[in-house]
Scaffold this motif. Structure first.
Motif, PDB file in Angstrom:
ATOM      1  N   GLU A   1      19.565  11.304  10.884  1.00  0.00           N
ATOM      2  CA  GLU A   1      20.000  12.656  11.232  1.00  0.00           C
ATOM      3  C   GLU A   1      18.962  13.716  10.886  1.00  0.00           C
ATOM      4  OE1 GLU A   1      23.751  13.313   9.404  1.00  0.00           O
ATOM      5  OE2 GLU A   1      24.753  11.691  10.482  1.00  0.00           O
ATOM      6  N   ASN A   2      17.728  13.327  10.623  1.00  0.00           N
ATOM      7  CA  ASN A   2      16.644  14.299  10.376  1.00  0.00           C
ATOM      8  C   ASN A   2      15.776  14.385  11.621  1.00  0.00           C
ATOM      9  OD1 ASN A   2      17.637  14.464   7.811  1.00  0.00           O
ATOM     10  ND2 ASN A   2      15.648  14.238   6.802  1.00  0.00           N
ATOM     11  N   ALA A   3      15.507  15.590  12.053  1.00  0.00           N
ATOM     12  CA  ALA A   3      14.695  15.800  13.244  1.00  0.00           C
ATOM     13  C   ALA A   3      13.212  15.699  12.938  1.00  0.00           C
ATOM     14  CB  ALA A   3      15.014  17.161  13.872  1.00  0.00           C
ATOM     15  N   GLU A   4      12.830  15.987  11.708  1.00  0.00           N
ATOM     16  CA  GLU A   4      11.428  15.941  11.324  1.00  0.00           C
ATOM     17  C   GLU A   4      11.143  14.661  10.543  1.00  0.00           C
ATOM     18  OE1 GLU A   4       9.141  18.066  12.233  1.00  0.00           O
ATOM     19  OE2 GLU A   4      10.672  19.190  13.360  1.00  0.00           O
ATOM     20  N   PRO A   5       9.958  14.099  10.746  1.00  0.00           N
ATOM     21  CA  PRO A   5       9.637  12.855  10.032  1.00  0.00           C
ATOM     22  C   PRO A   5       9.436  13.082   8.545  1.00  0.00           C
ATOM     23  CG  PRO A   5       7.711  13.648  11.217  1.00  0.00           C
ATOM     24  CD  PRO A   5       8.844  14.535  11.635  1.00  0.00           C
ATOM     25  N   ARG A   6       9.859  12.091   7.760  1.00  0.00           N
ATOM     26  CA  ARG A   6       9.623  12.147   6.325  1.00  0.00           C
ATOM     27  C   ARG A   6       8.148  11.834   6.029  1.00  0.00           C
ATOM     28  NH1 ARG A   6      12.593  11.147   1.592  1.00  0.00           N
ATOM     29  NH2 ARG A   6      11.207  11.607  -0.165  1.00  0.00           N
ATOM     30  N   TYR A   7       7.596  10.842   6.761  1.00  0.00           N
ATOM     31  CA  TYR A   7       6.180  10.493   6.622  1.00  0.00           C
ATOM     32  C   TYR A   7       5.587  10.328   8.020  1.00  0.00           C
ATOM     33  CZ  TYR A   7       7.915   8.936   2.057  1.00  0.00           C
ATOM     34  OH  TYR A   7       8.539   8.862   0.846  1.00  0.00           O
ATOM     35  N   GLU A   8       4.299  10.606   8.103  1.00  0.00           N
ATOM     36  CA  GLU A   8       3.531  10.294   9.307  1.00  0.00           C
ATOM     37  C   GLU A   8       2.261   9.560   8.893  1.00  0.00           C
ATOM     38  OE1 GLU A   8       4.526  13.272  12.968  1.00  0.00           O
ATOM     39  OE2 GLU A   8       2.830  13.812  11.681  1.00  0.00           O
ATOM     40  N   ILE A   9       2.061   8.374   9.489  1.00  0.00           N
ATOM     41  CA  ILE A   9       0.904   7.548   9.134  1.00  0.00           C
ATOM     42  C   ILE A   9       0.141   7.243  10.418  1.00  0.00           C
ATOM     43  CG2 ILE A   9       0.136   5.369   8.119  1.00  0.00           C
ATOM     44  CD1 ILE A   9       2.686   5.324   6.496  1.00  0.00           C
ATOM     45  N   PRO A  10      -1.063   7.782  10.581  1.00  0.00           N
ATOM     46  CA  PRO A  10      -1.859   7.513  11.779  1.00  0.00           C
ATOM     47  C   PRO A  10      -2.627   6.195  11.658  1.00  0.00           C
ATOM     48  CG  PRO A  10      -2.966   9.121  10.429  1.00  0.00           C
ATOM     49  CD  PRO A  10      -1.673   8.817   9.730  1.00  0.00           C
ATOM     50  N   LEU A  11      -2.932   5.618  12.819  1.00  0.00           N
ATOM     51  CA  LEU A  11      -3.717   4.402  12.912  1.00  0.00           C
ATOM     52  C   LEU A  11      -5.015   4.724  13.645  1.00  0.00           C
ATOM     53  CD1 LEU A  11      -3.710   1.195  12.580  1.00  0.00           C
ATOM     54  CD2 LEU A  11      -2.925   1.141  14.952  1.00  0.00           C
ATOM     55  N   TYR A  12      -6.156   4.463  12.984  1.00  0.00           N
ATOM     56  CA  TYR A  12      -7.471   4.758  13.567  1.00  0.00           C
ATOM     57  C   TYR A  12      -8.224   3.465  13.859  1.00  0.00           C
ATOM     58  CZ  TYR A  12      -6.987   9.687  12.249  1.00  0.00           C
ATOM     59  OH  TYR A  12      -6.565  10.977  12.145  1.00  0.00           O
ATOM     60  N   ARG A  13      -9.195   3.587  14.770  1.00  0.00           N
ATOM     61  CA  ARG A  13     -10.030   2.462  15.176  1.00  0.00           C
ATOM     62  C   ARG A  13     -11.486   2.827  14.897  1.00  0.00           C
ATOM     63  NH1 ARG A  13     -12.207   0.744  20.376  1.00  0.00           N
ATOM     64  NH2 ARG A  13     -11.942  -1.489  20.740  1.00  0.00           N
ATOM     65  N   LEU A  14     -12.313   1.770  14.711  1.00  0.00           N
ATOM     66  CA  LEU A  14     -13.730   2.015  14.482  1.00  0.00           C
ATOM     67  C   LEU A  14     -14.335   2.831  15.622  1.00  0.00           C
ATOM     68  CD1 LEU A  14     -15.344  -1.245  13.043  1.00  0.00           C
ATOM     69  CD2 LEU A  14     -15.472   1.045  12.068  1.00  0.00           C
ATOM     70  N   SER A  15     -15.231   3.744  15.273  1.00  0.00           N
ATOM     71  CA  SER A  15     -15.794   4.651  16.262  1.00  0.00           C
ATOM     72  C   SER A  15     -16.666   3.952  17.295  1.00  0.00           C
ATOM     73  CB  SER A  15     -16.630   5.735  15.556  1.00  0.00           C
ATOM     74  OG  SER A  15     -15.840   6.396  14.570  1.00  0.00           O
ATOM     75  N   ASP A  16     -17.219   2.766  16.953  1.00  0.00           N
ATOM     76  CA  ASP A  16     -18.121   2.097  17.894  1.00  0.00           C
ATOM     77  C   ASP A  16     -17.385   1.246  18.922  1.00  0.00           C
ATOM     78  OD1 ASP A  16     -17.193  -0.041  16.465  1.00  0.00           O
ATOM     79  OD2 ASP A  16     -19.141  -0.666  15.666  1.00  0.00           O
ATOM     80  N   GLY A  17     -16.062   1.312  18.928  1.00  0.00           N
ATOM     81  CA  GLY A  17     -15.288   0.581  19.919  1.00  0.00           C
ATOM     82  C   GLY A  17     -14.830  -0.792  19.484  1.00  0.00           C
ATOM     83  N   THR A  18     -15.216  -1.229  18.292  1.00  0.00           N
ATOM     84  CA  THR A  18     -14.785  -2.537  17.797  1.00  0.00           C
ATOM     85  C   THR A  18     -13.308  -2.493  17.434  1.00  0.00           C
ATOM     86  OG1 THR A  18     -16.993  -2.921  16.925  1.00  0.00           O
ATOM     87  CG2 THR A  18     -15.226  -4.328  16.087  1.00  0.00           C
TER      88      THR A  18
END
Length: 525
Positions: free
Chosen positions: A89-106
């Protein structure tokens, strides 16, 4: 004092352990994610969120359980997606965790937690999550490896590579997911023997090769353009492997090697096969129908006579044709059909060499006629027997001795004018026996008759072997079986009398030579 020192070092060790745990896992333990929290993800280029449930949530939990800290997170700048965790019942997230990838495309990924610390994510699990189907609406297909188009019996099917043939996808301008194999919608093609088969690459290859396997063994090798020359010899499923190679060149949009695989279900038309092109009078001609899809559509006719087919394998059926003494020697034809397709097969009947006739006196002739009358009465009550095949393997000897009187031997009665009158031609074989010599079943079957005639002083046992085949054992002084008994080849049936024993074989009511059958097999698939 000694106890105080021990307590001090123990306390210090516990504090150090607690600090190490806190310092090493702070980023992981600082976020408390529970099963009640809903997980939603959004890709970098799309504002809408998609819920991660079921298998997706299990994969996400596996990713979050990582413990490997990354000391140089600045190398990971391509944002793939962000996962938000929501309390009910919460509209806003309690946590947000992003997923990143290596910049060279690996394909190497990290999770960045709210405190800024980054932890390495398992690449295989991340790719399973990204390519499981949930994120397909957000993928853009950049380029595909060439495909194989197969034309089988007029129907065209497109196949994607199964080895080295990646389809490249991107989930954002800088996020490419290679190594994602596209699944084929169809992996099994049906091909009839009279049908056609050909293949063509969507991009002309510099070299192609085709290997076709049956039962794990290679049965065909050639180039793709030669695929139409493949002719299956056996009914069943074949594995087809096509390898295509494109040499590296600036003028080409694709280079490399791709492998394509599919199964080919070869449905051969029904084929009729004779056991032999030649058969002697008293023998049995066997016709096999292979690769039968509809047994009810089978028929067999010789002249005005119709014969039945019996199942002898998964897709094979057989028919037995007794060649009685009335069959004329020479060429004959039979018509075998499946549905509207009729096939004519030729065979040759060889005349049997005549045995030396046997002359009998009046008294013996009367006894023989009594036996023949008894046999006729028994035959009328037995019918053709079971439609199930009981025998297996070759037919055996019933007694050790060789035949004294053979099938077809004429029995003659002297006439008053000096001429001899034909009483009958023997429709079985007579074997000399020692006193109370055991008589054995020549093949497996069920006892359908067992009795002794008091006037003749001897008995008869009849075995039904199924499919219209019967064996008769005559002249038994003692019978050790009862009607209904199931006997195997080599089982004792009784003991012979002083005059030996007679054996006759009837197939669909026609007498055939027991000596011809001995050592042979019929309808063994």
């Amino acid at each position: 004092m000694r106890h105080t020192t021990k307590l001090f070092w123990l306390t210090l060790g516990l504090v150090a352990l607690a600090w190490g745990c806190f310092a090493g896992y702070e980023a992981v333990t600082a976020v408390r994610i529970t099963g009640q929290m809903e997980a939603r993800a959004r890709v970098a280029s799309a504002p809408q969120e998609v819920p991660l449930e079921g298998e997706d949530r299990e994969l996400l939990d596996d990713i979050l359980n990582t413990k490997a800290r990354v000391e140089d997170p600045q190398r990971y700048t391509d944002l793939v997606l962000t996962v938000g965790f929501y309390l009910p019942e919460n509209a806003e997230p309690r946590y947000e965790i992003p997923l990143y990838r290596l910049s060279d495309g690996t394909n190497e990924f990290v999770l960045r937690y709210p405190d800024g610390k980054s932890y390495l994510a398992d690449t295989r699990t991340v790719l399973r999550l990204l390519t499981g189907g949930t994120f397909d609406p957000f993928f853009e297909y950049v380029t595909s490896a060439p495909t194989l188009k197969v034309l089988c019996d007029g129907a065209e099917t497109e196949f994607y590579c199964t080895e080295n043939g990646w389809q490249y996808r991107k989930i954002d301008n800088s996020i490419f997911l290679d190594g994602v194999l596209v699944k084929n919608d169809v992996t099994l093609l049906d091909m009839r023997r009279s049908g056609s088969l050909s293949g063509e690459m969507s991009l002309k290859a510099d070299r192609t090769s085709v290997e076709i396997f049956y039962g794990g063994a290679a049965v065909y090798k050639g180039a793709l353009e030669e695929l139409g020359g493949f002719r299956p010899e056996v009914h069943g499923v074949y594995r087809v492997k096509v390898t295509a190679e494109w040499y590296d060149s600036l003028e080409k949009s694709y280079s490399g090697t791709c492998v394509y695989e599919f199964d080919l279900n070869c449905i051969l038309p029904t084929a009729f096969r004779l056991s032999s092109p030649e058969v002697i009078q008293g023998g049995v001609l066997e016709l096999t129908a292979e690769y039968v899809e509809d047994p009810d559509a089978l028929s067999l006719q010789i002249g005005d006579e119709n014969y039945s087919f019996f199942r002898i394998g998964q897709e094979n059926y057989g028919a037995l044709i007794p060649i009685g003494p009335d069959w004329p020697a020479g060429e004959h034809e039979l018509s075998a059909a499946v549905g509207d397709r009729v096939e004519t097969l030729s065979f040759h009947v060889t005349e049997r060499e005549r045995e030396e006739p046997r002359t009998v006196e009046e008294a013996e002739a009367e006894t023989l006629e009594a036996w023949r009358s008894w046999l006729s009465d028994i035959s009328g009550g037995l019918g053709l027997g079971s439609g199930e095949k009981y025998w297996k393997g070759a037919f055996r000897r019933s007694v050790e001795a060789e035949a004294e009187l053979r099938w077809g031997t004429e029995h003659l009665l002297p006439a008053a004018d000096g001429e001899e009158k034909l009483l009958f031609a023997l429709d079985g074989a007579v074997y000399p026996c020692g006193e109370r010599e055991t008589v054995y079943a020549g093949a497996s079957g069920r006892v359908v008759y067992a009795a002794v005639d008091e006037e003749l002083g001897a008995g008869i046992v009849v075995l039904d072997h199924g499919l219209g085949l019967q064996s008769w054992y005559l002249g038994l002084e003692e019978i050790v079986v009862e009607v209904g008994d199931m006997k195997l080849a080599g089982d004792a049936l009784g003991a012979a009398g002083e005059g030996g024993t007679g054996v006759r074989m009837l197939l669909s009511g026609t007498a055939v030579d027991p000596e011809w059958l001995r050592g042979r097999t019929l309808l063994e698939g």
